[in-house]
Design a protein around this motif. Structure first.
Motif, PDB file in Angstrom:
ATOM      1  N   UNK A  28      -0.067   1.529  -3.269  1.00 29.13           N
ATOM      2  CA  UNK A  28       0.515   1.657  -1.925  1.00 29.13           C
ATOM      3  C   UNK A  28       0.068   0.521  -1.016  1.00 29.13           C
ATOM      4  N   UNK A  29      -1.160   0.045  -1.199  1.00 28.86           N
ATOM      5  CA  UNK A  29      -1.656  -1.090  -0.417  1.00 28.86           C
ATOM      6  C   UNK A  29      -0.926  -2.369  -0.830  1.00 28.86           C
ATOM      7  N   UNK A  30      -0.733  -2.557  -2.130  1.00 27.17           N
ATOM      8  CA  UNK A  30       0.019  -3.728  -2.624  1.00 27.17           C
ATOM      9  C   UNK A  30       1.418  -3.750  -2.008  1.00 27.17           C
ATOM     10  N   UNK A  31       2.088  -2.601  -2.046  1.00 30.75           N
ATOM     11  CA  UNK A  31       3.443  -2.528  -1.490  1.00 30.75           C
ATOM     12  C   UNK A  31       3.449  -2.838   0.002  1.00 30.75           C
ATOM     13  N   UNK A  32       2.452  -2.359   0.719  1.00 33.51           N
ATOM     14  CA  UNK A  32       2.348  -2.638   2.148  1.00 33.51           C
ATOM     15  C   UNK A  32       2.155  -4.137   2.379  1.00 33.51           C
ATOM     16  N   UNK A  33       1.271  -4.756   1.589  1.00 34.15           N
ATOM     17  CA  UNK A  33       1.032  -6.198   1.733  1.00 34.15           C
ATOM     18  C   UNK A  33       2.279  -7.017   1.415  1.00 34.15           C
ATOM     19  N   UNK A  34       3.055  -6.592   0.444  1.00 30.90           N
ATOM     20  CA  UNK A  34       4.295  -7.320   0.125  1.00 30.90           C
ATOM     21  C   UNK A  34       5.190  -7.434   1.352  1.00 30.90           C
ATOM     22  N   UNK A  35       5.193  -6.437   2.195  1.00 28.31           N
ATOM     23  CA  UNK A  35       6.043  -6.424   3.388  1.00 28.31           C
ATOM     24  C   UNK A  35       5.322  -6.857   4.658  1.00 28.31           C
ATOM     25  N   UNK A  36       3.995  -6.674   4.726  1.00 27.79           N
ATOM     26  CA  UNK A  36       3.274  -6.815   5.996  1.00 27.79           C
ATOM     27  C   UNK A  36       2.053  -7.723   5.958  1.00 27.79           C
ATOM     28  N   UNK A  37       1.825  -8.452   4.896  1.00 27.58           N
ATOM     29  CA  UNK A  37       0.638  -9.310   4.793  1.00 27.58           C
ATOM     30  C   UNK A  37       0.502 -10.167   6.052  1.00 27.58           C
ATOM     31  N   UNK A  38      -0.693 -10.194   6.609  1.00 28.20           N
ATOM     32  CA  UNK A  38      -0.930 -10.997   7.805  1.00 28.20           C
ATOM     33  C   UNK A  38      -0.756 -10.229   9.100  1.00 28.20           C
ATOM     34  N   UNK A  39      -0.497  -8.930   9.003  1.00 27.34           N
ATOM     35  CA  UNK A  39      -0.387  -8.104  10.202  1.00 27.34           C
ATOM     36  C   UNK A  39      -1.442  -7.008  10.160  1.00 27.34           C
ATOM     37  N   UNK A  40      -1.594  -6.301  11.257  1.00 30.74           N
ATOM     38  CA  UNK A  40      -2.527  -5.190  11.327  1.00 30.74           C
ATOM     39  C   UNK A  40      -1.787  -3.911  11.649  1.00 30.74           C
TER      40      UNK A  40
END
Length: 145
Positions: A28-40
């Motif tokens: 779930x973290x990987x999927x979040x990073x795919x879309x949101x890397x660099x955000x908080x």
């Protein structure tokens, strides 16, 4: 000409981070990073993976932050080597404490999320997964952390 800002990341960048960290990141973290890397999220800084397409924004990556955290642990808790081996910091919120994945506590195939205290080294349960963590964070459950 200014560099275009990149939000999200690539499978290659995620794989490189996992090799560097020596462990797979939760799905779930990987999927979040795919879309949101660099955000908080809210006031929480989520560590990005280093992405060659936007090095300036992602240089303070999960890999770099893990090295800083491990060095801190060695300096402050030298009598307990290996004590934090199952933890993987993935976020901070400004107090010196970290949110970590606890790979010693797996729930539904993903590590649980804990808050790690920089003062005591103690880890306190926060969520059963990254998805659960995000939901609780947005609801304001961790405002007093």
């Amino acid at each position: 000409m200014p560099h275009a800002r990149v939000i999200g990341t690539t499978e290659e960048a995620l794989a490189a981070a996992e090799v560097s960290l020596g462990r797979a990141l939760p799905p779930t973290f990987r999927n979040w990073l795919l879309r949101n890397n660099g955000t908080g999220i809210e006031d929480v800084v989520i560590f990005p993976v280093l992405d060659e397409r936007d090095k300036r924004k992602t240089w303070d990556s999960i890999t770099r932050q893990t090295e800083v955290w491990q060095s801190y642990c060695s300096d402050v808790f030298p009598e307990e080597p290996g004590r934090f081996q199952g933890l993987q910091p993935f976020a901070e919120f400004g107090t010196g404490d970290y949110y970590c994945f606890d790979y010693s506590a797996i729930s539904n195939g993903e590590p649980q999320v804990v808050r790690w205290s920089h003062e005591t080294g103690e880890a306190s349960f926060r969520a059963t997964s990254f998805t659960d963590f995000v939901a609780r964070l947005v609801q304001g459950e961790f405002e007093l952390d």
